[in-house]
Design a protein around this motif. Sequence first.
Motif, PDB file in Angstrom:
ATOM      1  N   SER A 279      -3.126   0.313   1.199  1.00 37.80           N
ATOM      2  CA  SER A 279      -2.858  -0.817   0.306  1.00 37.80           C
ATOM      3  C   SER A 279      -2.256  -0.352  -1.008  1.00 37.80           C
ATOM      4  N   VAL A 280      -2.764   0.765  -1.550  1.00 40.68           N
ATOM      5  CA  VAL A 280      -2.209   1.316  -2.791  1.00 40.68           C
ATOM      6  C   VAL A 280      -0.746   1.692  -2.591  1.00 40.68           C
ATOM      7  N   LEU A 281      -0.441   2.350  -1.484  1.00 41.86           N
ATOM      8  CA  LEU A 281       0.936   2.766  -1.221  1.00 41.86           C
ATOM      9  C   LEU A 281       1.851   1.559  -1.009  1.00 41.86           C
ATOM     10  N   GLU A 282       1.341   0.555  -0.327  1.00 43.16           N
ATOM     11  CA  GLU A 282       2.156  -0.634  -0.070  1.00 43.16           C
ATOM     12  C   GLU A 282       2.430  -1.407  -1.353  1.00 43.16           C
TER      13      GLU A 282
ATOM     14  N   LEU B  76       6.120   5.580   6.384  1.00 42.64           N
ATOM     15  CA  LEU B  76       4.991   6.490   6.487  1.00 42.64           C
ATOM     16  C   LEU B  76       4.076   6.088   7.634  1.00 42.64           C
ATOM     17  N   GLN B  77       3.803   4.794   7.756  1.00 41.02           N
ATOM     18  CA  GLN B  77       2.961   4.311   8.852  1.00 41.02           C
ATOM     19  C   GLN B  77       3.535   4.714  10.205  1.00 41.02           C
TER      20      GLN B  77
ATOM     21  N   CYS C 190       0.491  10.079  -0.069  1.00 39.47           N
ATOM     22  CA  CYS C 190       0.967   9.945   1.311  1.00 39.47           C
ATOM     23  C   CYS C 190       0.253  10.937   2.220  1.00 39.47           C
ATOM     24  N   ALA C 191       0.051  12.154   1.739  1.00 45.06           N
ATOM     25  CA  ALA C 191      -0.654  13.159   2.536  1.00 45.06           C
ATOM     26  C   ALA C 191      -2.104  12.739   2.770  1.00 45.06           C
TER      27      ALA C 191
ATOM     28  N   VAL D 127      -1.410  19.889   1.309  1.00 44.28           N
ATOM     29  CA  VAL D 127      -0.863  19.204   0.135  1.00 44.28           C
ATOM     30  C   VAL D 127      -1.987  18.730  -0.788  1.00 44.28           C
ATOM     31  N   LEU D 128      -3.149  18.420  -0.216  1.00 45.14           N
ATOM     32  CA  LEU D 128      -4.265  17.909  -1.010  1.00 45.14           C
ATOM     33  C   LEU D 128      -4.848  18.997  -1.905  1.00 45.14           C
TER      34      LEU D 128
END
Length: 454
Positions: free
Chosen positions: A377-380, A259-260, A437-438, A349-350
């Motif tokens: 950080s949450v996604l990681e 994603l990054q 992610c969005a 998407v939001l």
Amino acid sequence: MASAFESVIKSVVRELDHSGELIPVDSLRSSTSFQPYYLLGRRCSRSWFWKPRYKSINLSIRDILEPDAPEPAVKQSAPIHIYDSMDGELQASGELEAPARGRCAGGAAIFDTFSLSMKVRTLRVDPNIWDAMKQERHLRQPEHKVLQQLRNCGNDVFVVTEVLQTQKEVKVTQTRPRPGPPEPEEDSHHPLRQHPCLPDVLLFPDKTHKKQRTFRLPKEGHQLTSGAGSQSPLSGRFKLESDGFVEDWSAVTGDFRGLQAEVRAQAQVLQGLSKELCERLLAGLVQVLREEPALRTLEDALERGLCCGSVARLDGPVDAVLECLVHTSGELEVHLAGPILYLVEALAVLSESQRELLVEMLETGGLSGQFKLQVGSVLEQSTPWQERRDVSLLQELLGSSWDPEAPAWVLLEECGLGVQVDVPQVCWEPQAQGRTCALYACLALLFGLSQDCC
């Protein structure tokens, strides 16, 4: 706090959909457009990290088929009663009326009070009738201009074959906490006067549909597709053909690094824009975000522009963005329009509440790179995203407040994450992946544009 409409949809899905096949309508405004025999367009997302979305194209199958005849009647199920309520740490939910009954309950640590009671019914196209239609009817020639536009943009077309629809007006009661000294609670009643529905579309019983497309290349002819939930692909006079495009989401091993990299590639194109252009883009996007129809119009215009190389000027807030992307000759600046469309898709998407909060943060200067790091950080920490787990938040990035009124709280909760009250952490839910992610993509690109404006 999620909107009344979203709360209704989540309750219905929680009670009735254990297979994951229902496709929730994303707004009350568009719910009446999803009915049996209506056509949906599915645009291919520019990201691997959130799913493509289905969109009403304001046509029924009657509009594109010959001979001209009314759509056959649909089957209606017996009423299904949905009851769902949440109060503090108590959650109780529903019972189904004939032909089956059932009840289930669970716990949830929340502050908001929510109650819902409604009756829904299923409207379903008879598979035998659908088979007969395939033999007796065919596409009009010349084909409808909307199909031509969808072909040019590479969008797939589906037919709605089953919906869950409310039978009468639904009233939703929500109570939310107020900051400051204790005050008497106040109920907020949200009548849903339209008939919200959750469509099911003709899909294939296996994974092959992910690689198939509605339209062949123009030289191969004009053919329409669908498939059916428990049936084989359509055959006969209108069917699905493949143009060689591979759209296999299961083949992507998506993670935060992926994603990054995707977001960084879009952001690099926006780097180096002039301060004036950044300011105009942000001002135009803020105006677009105030109106949901405007966001959809901008998305459609950019998509068509990237397909044909030019875009027609539009009135209102959409034009403020388009004029930043169009040469005096009328040609679209494709190199710049791609990342802007990526951002617009992520914004779409939001939830509406998230978009409103982002607008407020942009106008007050509250949009910070720190919160982008928090979401990252949450996604990681939640990788792999397919498992539920508790994820700690970085205290140094939260600021001085952590309560239901804090922007971080609202933005994370609206992603579908379980926000914890006593400690700064969230419970990761797999279904929160797309919206989280969005959100990360929106924060990164909007913050980048605002920084370039400084």
